[in-house]
Structures are given as structure tokens and as C-alpha cells.
Write a protein that holds these residues in place. Structure first.
Motif, PDB file in Angstrom:
ATOM      1  N   UNK A  39       0.857  -1.183   0.000  1.00 12.58           N
ATOM      2  CA  UNK A  39       0.000   0.000   0.000  1.00 12.58           C
ATOM      3  C   UNK A  39       0.901   1.244   0.000  1.00 12.58           C
ATOM      4  N   UNK A  40       1.175   1.762  -1.183  1.00 16.55           N
ATOM      5  CA  UNK A  40       2.073   2.907  -1.302  1.00 16.55           C
ATOM      6  C   UNK A  40       1.411   4.184  -0.794  1.00 16.55           C
ATOM      7  N   UNK A  46      11.652   5.339  -2.482  1.00  8.50           N
ATOM      8  CA  UNK A  46      11.926   4.114  -3.221  1.00  8.50           C
ATOM      9  C   UNK A  46      13.430   3.970  -3.434  1.00  8.50           C
ATOM     10  N   UNK A  47      14.006   2.994  -2.762  1.00  7.73           N
ATOM     11  CA  UNK A  47      15.440   2.730  -2.866  1.00  7.73           C
ATOM     12  C   UNK A  47      15.681   1.587  -3.855  1.00  7.73           C
ATOM     13  N   UNK A 114      13.410  -2.781  -6.053  1.00  9.40           N
ATOM     14  CA  UNK A 114      13.015  -1.538  -5.386  1.00  9.40           C
ATOM     15  C   UNK A 114      12.512  -1.870  -3.984  1.00  9.40           C
ATOM     16  N   UNK A 115      13.039  -1.162  -3.000  1.00  9.93           N
ATOM     17  CA  UNK A 115      12.644  -1.365  -1.607  1.00  9.93           C
ATOM     18  C   UNK A 115      11.997  -0.084  -1.092  1.00  9.93           C
ATOM     19  N   UNK A 218      11.548   4.072   8.284  1.00  8.99           N
ATOM     20  CA  UNK A 218      11.335   2.666   8.585  1.00  8.99           C
ATOM     21  C   UNK A 218      11.189   1.920   7.265  1.00  8.99           C
ATOM     22  N   UNK A 219      11.780   0.747   7.219  1.00  9.81           N
ATOM     23  CA  UNK A 219      11.707  -0.071   6.011  1.00  9.81           C
ATOM     24  C   UNK A 219      10.341  -0.747   5.952  1.00  9.81           C
ATOM     25  N   UNK A 220       9.654  -0.625   4.833  1.00  9.01           N
ATOM     26  CA  UNK A 220       8.323  -1.200   4.703  1.00  9.01           C
ATOM     27  C   UNK A 220       8.428  -2.611   4.129  1.00  9.01           C
TER      28      UNK A 220
END
Length: 223
Positions: A39-40, A46-47, A114-115, A218-220
Motif C-alpha cells: 500500500x504505497x 523508493x530505494x 526496489x525497496x 522505517x523499512x516497509x
């Protein structure tokens, strides 16, 4: 005749119950499937994962801080109604606003992932102004020297500037030292030599791995 009616009635009930159970199973499966979708949100970062060689590998070699964070590019997600775009600075196209689907395809074509990272709740208020600032920087050329310049931007530089007013990220002394040898990474030595520039060791700057390490994020999950 009454026995037939009783039998028929039982069969109808069995069919109805079976149908309801089938619908429930389908709904549960669908809910589980949807829960796995990302859920963007507006302002998500976006890494892009780094490669092991070339410029990508060279960037990661001197900036990677932890195994979980190995990135060489970053962009800001902007949502406009049902459409989604990525605001970012890239070698091809400079500072640009790219359709999310095209952005994802470009990374996958290069074998990169993409993370998604997200600002923690207490910093979400910074997003509207950051997105507005990022849009104001579109059209600038890419900074191929990776030395801070007001007329051109590189990827993490673009993002840091977008959030600068809220102090989300901070500039730090850059290093081009290979941690394995303790000497300037050979790629960067040659890179700046060809440009007749001194390796900007110690000068202020930023990089994707540094931004990913911010305690305000925070990493999603992976896209």
C-alpha cells in the motif's frame, strides 16, 4: 411424498451451505492476497538495490553500512489521484517526474529491485512541502561529478534537498575509501582523474545507503 420433500429440502440446504462456505473461502483467499500488496503512500522513498560492479558497485563499496541496506539510487513517490509518479534525479533524464510503472520497469530491466522506506509517523508532516520542493527542482541536469552543485543534482542529493527544510536527512563528509584496503577505491581514483578533479574525500555530501540508515525512516518491504 413427504419423505421426498424432506430429502429435497435437505439437499437444498446442503447446496446453500456449500455455496456459502465456498464464497467464504474465496473471500479469505482474496483478502490474504490483497494483504500482500504494498500500500504505497505519498512521500514514500523508493530505494534501488545496488549492483556488484561498475558505478553502482563502486558507490556501494564505499558507502554500504549494513548488509540489509545496499542501494545506489533513490526517488520520492508522488500520488496524484489514482496516478503515481517517482520524483528523482537519474543519469538519463536528469531531475525528472517519471511514471511509477516505467520507473519499476527500468530497475527490473537492469536486474535491480526496489525497496520501500517510509518516514515514521512523527515526520510525515514533512512530506507535502518536500514533494512540492522536489517538483520545483525538476528539469535540472544530473550531477555526474557527485560534488554538491546548485545547478545539478544526483539522486540522494535531490532527495536530501527536498526534505532539507524539515531536517529529515543530514549531509556528512563523503568518503571514497575502500574499507577492505584502507585506500581510495580504484574506480573513484580513475573516475576523478579522467575529469581532472581531486577526489572529494571529506567534502559534504550524501548517498542512498546513508539516507536509508536514517533513524527517521522505517523499512516497509520490497516492491
Amino acid at each position: 411424498m413427504s419423505e421426498f420433500k424432506i430429502f429435497f429440502s435437505k439437499k437444498i440446504k446442503e447446496i446453500i451451505v456449500f455455496g456459502m462456505l465456498s464464497c467464504l473461502v474465496v473471500l479469505l483467499i482474496q483478502c490474504h492476497h490483497n494483504s500482500g500488496k504494498v500500500q504505497l503512500k505519498n512521500g514514500d522513498l523508493l530505494f534501488v538495490t545496488a549492483k556488484e560492479s561498475g558505478l553502482s558497485g563502486a558507490i556501494n563499496n564505499v558507502t554500504q553500512k549494513e548488509k540489509a541496506a545496499s542501494f545506489d539510487h533513490i526517488g520520492i513517490l508522488e500520488k496524484e489521484g489514482k496516478r503515481m509518479f517517482v520524483l528523482h534525479a537519474a543519469p538519463k533524464g536528469g531531475s525528472q517526474k517519471q511514471d511509477l510503472k516505467d520507473f519499476i520497469k527500468d530497475q527490473k530491466d537492469e536486474g535491480q529491485e526496489v525497496v520501500i522506506y517510509r518516514l515514521k509517523p512523527e515526520y510525515q508532516k514533512a512530506i507535502p512541502d518536500a514533494v512540492k520542493k522536489a517538483n520545483s527542482m525538476l528539469g535540472k541536469p544530473y550531477n555526474f561529478n557527485y560534488i554538491l552543485d546548485e545547478q545539478s543534482y544526483y539522486c540522494s542529493d535531490f532527495v536530501e534537498r527536498a526534505f532539507r527544510a524539515e531536517n529529515i536527512f543530514k549531509l556528512e563528509p563523503m568518503t571514497f575509501i575502500d574499507p577492505k584496503t584502507g585506500k581510495t577505491n580504484a574506480f573513484w581514483e580513475e573516475f576523478y582523474h579522467k575529469k581532472n578533479l581531486k577526489v572529494p574525500e571529506g567534502e559534504l555530501g550524501c548517498n542512498p545507503n546513508g539516507l536509508a540508515g536514517s533513524d527517521k525512516l522505517e523499512r516497509v518491504e520490497n516492491f
